[in-house]
Write a protein that holds these residues in place. Structure first.
Motif, PDB file in Angstrom:
ATOM      1  N   VAL A 290      15.868  -4.741  11.588  1.00  0.00           N
ATOM      2  CA  VAL A 290      16.130  -5.491  13.060  1.00  0.00           C
ATOM      3  C   VAL A 290      15.862  -7.011  12.693  1.00  0.00           C
ATOM      4  N   LEU A 291      16.890  -7.776  12.927  1.00  0.00           N
ATOM      5  CA  LEU A 291      16.862  -9.396  12.692  1.00  0.00           C
ATOM      6  C   LEU A 291      17.140 -10.241  13.642  1.00  0.00           C
ATOM      7  N   GLY A 292      16.410 -11.368  13.741  1.00  0.00           N
ATOM      8  CA  GLY A 292      16.408 -12.185  14.936  1.00  0.00           C
ATOM      9  C   GLY A 292      15.360 -13.314  14.847  1.00  0.00           C
ATOM     10  N   THR A 293      14.868 -13.600  16.241  1.00  0.00           N
ATOM     11  CA  THR A 293      13.762 -14.381  16.199  1.00  0.00           C
ATOM     12  C   THR A 293      12.572 -13.863  16.925  1.00  0.00           C
ATOM     13  N   ALA A 294      11.357 -14.378  17.019  1.00  0.00           N
ATOM     14  CA  ALA A 294      10.208 -13.778  17.826  1.00  0.00           C
ATOM     15  C   ALA A 294       8.969 -14.625  17.638  1.00  0.00           C
ATOM     16  N   ARG A 295       8.101 -14.610  18.461  1.00  0.00           N
ATOM     17  CA  ARG A 295       6.827 -15.170  18.280  1.00  0.00           C
ATOM     18  C   ARG A 295       5.679 -14.260  18.273  1.00  0.00           C
ATOM     19  N   GLN A 296       4.851 -14.359  17.202  1.00  0.00           N
ATOM     20  CA  GLN A 296       4.038 -13.637  16.970  1.00  0.00           C
ATOM     21  C   GLN A 296       2.535 -14.299  16.600  1.00  0.00           C
ATOM     22  N   ASN A 297       1.466 -14.006  17.374  1.00  0.00           N
ATOM     23  CA  ASN A 297       0.291 -14.810  17.249  1.00  0.00           C
ATOM     24  C   ASN A 297       0.558 -16.315  17.579  1.00  0.00           C
ATOM     25  N   GLY A 298       1.391 -16.627  18.427  1.00  0.00           N
ATOM     26  CA  GLY A 298       1.453 -17.815  18.924  1.00  0.00           C
ATOM     27  C   GLY A 298       2.664 -18.782  18.043  1.00  0.00           C
ATOM     28  N   VAL A 299       2.956 -18.329  17.149  1.00  0.00           N
ATOM     29  CA  VAL A 299       4.043 -18.815  16.052  1.00  0.00           C
ATOM     30  C   VAL A 299       5.230 -18.405  16.084  1.00  0.00           C
ATOM     31  N   ASP A 300       6.421 -19.051  16.316  1.00  0.00           N
ATOM     32  CA  ASP A 300       7.800 -18.763  16.274  1.00  0.00           C
ATOM     33  C   ASP A 300       8.285 -18.719  14.993  1.00  0.00           C
ATOM     34  N   GLY A 301       9.017 -17.815  14.817  1.00  0.00           N
ATOM     35  CA  GLY A 301       9.781 -17.584  13.210  1.00  0.00           C
ATOM     36  C   GLY A 301      10.873 -16.513  13.565  1.00  0.00           C
ATOM     37  N   ALA A 302      11.211 -16.282  12.413  1.00  0.00           N
ATOM     38  CA  ALA A 302      12.370 -15.093  12.123  1.00  0.00           C
ATOM     39  C   ALA A 302      11.779 -13.855  12.324  1.00  0.00           C
ATOM     40  N   LEU A 303      12.763 -12.997  13.049  1.00  0.00           N
ATOM     41  CA  LEU A 303      12.127 -11.370  12.971  1.00  0.00           C
ATOM     42  C   LEU A 303      13.168 -10.849  12.087  1.00  0.00           C
ATOM     43  N   ASP A 304      12.412 -10.098  11.143  1.00  0.00           N
ATOM     44  CA  ASP A 304      12.993  -9.382  10.091  1.00  0.00           C
ATOM     45  C   ASP A 304      12.248  -7.953   9.993  1.00  0.00           C
ATOM     46  N   LEU A 305      12.459  -7.121  10.761  1.00  0.00           N
ATOM     47  CA  LEU A 305      11.737  -5.751  10.671  1.00  0.00           C
ATOM     48  C   LEU A 305      12.296  -4.426  10.294  1.00  0.00           C
ATOM     49  N   ARG A 306      11.656  -3.760   9.641  1.00  0.00           N
ATOM     50  CA  ARG A 306      12.170  -2.465   9.206  1.00  0.00           C
ATOM     51  C   ARG A 306      11.743  -1.246   9.860  1.00  0.00           C
ATOM     52  N   VAL A 307      12.258  -0.638  10.728  1.00  0.00           N
ATOM     53  CA  VAL A 307      11.739   0.533  11.390  1.00  0.00           C
ATOM     54  C   VAL A 307      12.444   1.639  11.383  1.00  0.00           C
ATOM     55  N   ASP A 308      11.885   2.595  11.874  1.00  0.00           N
ATOM     56  CA  ASP A 308      12.594   4.019  11.647  1.00  0.00           C
ATOM     57  C   ASP A 308      13.315   4.278  12.970  1.00  0.00           C
ATOM     58  N   THR A 309      12.762   3.950  14.181  1.00  0.00           N
ATOM     59  CA  THR A 309      13.353   4.207  15.523  1.00  0.00           C
ATOM     60  C   THR A 309      13.277   2.947  16.455  1.00  0.00           C
ATOM     61  N   VAL A 310      14.136   2.603  17.265  1.00  0.00           N
ATOM     62  CA  VAL A 310      14.091   1.659  18.222  1.00  0.00           C
ATOM     63  C   VAL A 310      14.321   2.244  19.650  1.00  0.00           C
ATOM     64  N   VAL A 311      13.260   1.965  20.321  1.00  0.00           N
ATOM     65  CA  VAL A 311      12.932   2.524  21.878  1.00  0.00           C
ATOM     66  C   VAL A 311      13.761   1.524  22.660  1.00  0.00           C
ATOM     67  N   ASN A 312      14.985   1.658  22.969  1.00  0.00           N
ATOM     68  CA  ASN A 312      15.866   0.623  23.697  1.00  0.00           C
ATOM     69  C   ASN A 312      15.228   0.841  25.153  1.00  0.00           C
ATOM     70  N   ALA A 313      14.048   0.485  25.722  1.00  0.00           N
ATOM     71  CA  ALA A 313      13.812   0.551  27.208  1.00  0.00           C
ATOM     72  C   ALA A 313      13.978  -0.821  27.795  1.00  0.00           C
TER      73      ALA A 313
END
Length: 502
Positions: A290-313
């Motif tokens: 999963v690629l994009g952008t996100a904020r974690q712990n108050g810091v903006d940055g790139a999102l690069d996450l490997r997951v098994d399942t995405v729950v698209n709610a």
């Protein structure tokens, strides 16, 4: 070509869910012939897909009045009025008997692909009002057509989830990654357990479907080591879902948000805010990237996450493609009938109920065509089953020529448990709620505050199993303890609509 008189034709209802079957019951009671076309293999096919989910209102509020009268004539035994059914219970104990009472007026495996005025595209006006409707549908590989005096589209929105991309579009690669998407309401603790146990899951969305799934994942992680749970929201804060604490006039509603906040603060759930998912790469080893952008712990940055399942709610939207030849008057923002759109726009509303409305507000330039049920709310998430029942009662009255009944719309909500998270959380395996929990809900009052994964499809009060539920329950027209019609909502202690997300 010769024109068939509209009055001699059936009224076609698209969808055999609770609102569609209620419409058929009202039509039959009024002496009008219904024909229900259902794409699924049985009644309530969409409901059956979340059959493990418990509703938040008891049986007495989940049955339409005309449907109840039709079923009573068959000797139907109504379930315990104070128990909370699951989706599976609703299908087995209500929708299936109701469809059976309607008999061959309900056809399954019949997917509607097009609706038009017979012999006239949407640009032709001459004699348009005299022409019946032409409904085209498929059964397997065969295409069939039926003509109708009127059409009620009660097909809902559950089959058309919002995409994961940030601009209302699919993320690049989303279609190819479909095998890694679970949908809004996976049965985490039941049939889908092996898909999530010991794995990494990304839950995208800030409605009650997302919250319920997250809490179920937390429960599963207590028994299954090695799990990682990541929660992604597009806004800057989950405060709207957490609730307003002491400022919330419905304290029972706050328990779901409180449990979720505790899970995040304890580290069981990793929260990412301001998430924009630009790309999904299903070629990643053992999962999807999963690629994009996100904020974690108050810091903006790139999102690069490997997951098994995405729950698209991520919520739902109406499928309007089959209605391209119908003259619709839809709000450009919500894609709901223009008259009700300002009352349900999620940019301004996340809580409360919509004033009672009926045929007048649901009418379109093509007379005799109506969007009813969840589909009438377009992209707006909050919907009460009682609203759909009152819609079809009013519409059918108008079709039968009873203008006074059509205009006499009223939405009576119960004083207890319309939107109580505690009711579903407190219910036992049979859906029975202890008296103490009922007392708490009664003290909390009525009302509704639900943002679906979307409804979410909190349309019917989608929640989670009794151990982890919350959201908004469906109700019927049947009053309890002489409830007053609810016209406004209750303060939540947080900003309304998406204004509370920043």
């Amino acid at each position: 070509m010769s024109e068939t008189p509209r009055e001699s034709l059936p009224v076609v209802v698209i969808g055999a869910g609770p609102v569609g079957l209620a419409a058929a019951a009202h039509l039959l009671e009024r002496g009008l012939e219904p024909l229900v076309l259902e794409a699924g293999g049985g009644p309530g096919a969409a409901v059956a897909s979340w059959g493990h989910v418990r509703l938040f209102s008891p049986w007495r509020y989940d049955v339409d009045a005309a449907a109840r009268r039709l079923l009573a004539a068959t000797g139907w035994a109504e379930p315990d009025p104070d128990a909370l059914p699951t989706g599976g219970d609703l299908v087995r104990d209500y929708l299936t008997p109701l469809a059976g009472a309607l008999g061959d007026r309900v056809r399954y495996g019949a997917r509607v692909t097009d609706v038009a005025r017979d012999g006239a595209d949407r640009s032709r006006s001459l004699g348009r009002e005299r022409r019946p409707y032409l409904v085209r549908y498929t059964v397997g590989a065969e295409t069939r057509e039926v003509r109708a005096r009127a059409v009620l589209d009660a097909s809902g929105t559950y089959g058309t989830p919002n995409p994961l991309g940030p601009s209302g579009l699919r993320a690049v690669g989303e279609e190819r990654a479909a095998g890694h998407l679970s949908g809004a309401l996976p049965d985490v603790l039941g049939a889908d357990r092996s898909r999530f146990a010991g794995r990494t899951t990304l839950v995208v969305g800030m409605g009650h479907s997302a919250a319920n799934t997250l809490l179920s994942l937390v429960d599963l992680a207590a028994d299954e080591p090695g799990m990682r749970i990541v929660w992604a929201i597009r806004g800057g804060s989950p405060r709207r879902l957490y609730g307003g604490g002491a400022d919330d006039e419905l304290p029972a509603r706050g328990l779901l948000g409180t449990r979720l906040r505790d899970a995040v603060e304890a580290g069981g759930v990793e929260l990412l805010t301001r998430v924009a998912i630009d790309r999904l790469d299903p070629a990643a080893r053992d999962g999807v990237r999963v690629l994009g952008t996100a904020r974690q712990n108050g810091v903006d940055g790139a999102l690069d996450l490997r997951v098994d399942t995405v729950v698209n709610a991520t919520g739902f939207r109406p499928d309007l493609d089959l209605l391209r030849e119908i003259r619709l008057d839809l709000d450009p923002v919500v894609e709901a009938p223009r008259a009700i759109a300002p009352l349900i726009d999620p940019n301004h509303h996340s809580c409360g109920t919509v004033p009672a409305h009926g045929e007048t507000e649901l009418a379109h330039p093509d007379d005799g065509f109506y969007l009813v049920g969840m589909k009438s709310y377009g992209r707006a998430p909050t919907f009460l089953l009682a609203t759909g029942y009152e819609q079809v009662r009013s519409v059918v009255a108008a079709l039968a020529g009873d203008r006074a009944a059509a205009d006499a719309v009223e939405l009576n909500l119960p004083q207890t448990g319309v939107c109580s998270s505690d009711l579903a959380l407190a219910a036992d395996a049979d859906g029975v709620v202890p008296p103490g929990a009922l007392a708490l809900a009664e003290a909390s009052g009525g009302g509704c505050c639900a943002a679906p994964s979307g409804p979410q499809a909190v349309t019917l009060g989608l929640g989670a199993p009794a151990e982890a539920a919350g959201g908004c329950g469906g109700t019927s027209e049947v009053p309890v303890a002489q409830p007053e019609p609810v016209k406004v909502g209750f303060a939540t202690g947080v900003g309304h609509g998406r204004s509370g997300d920043e």
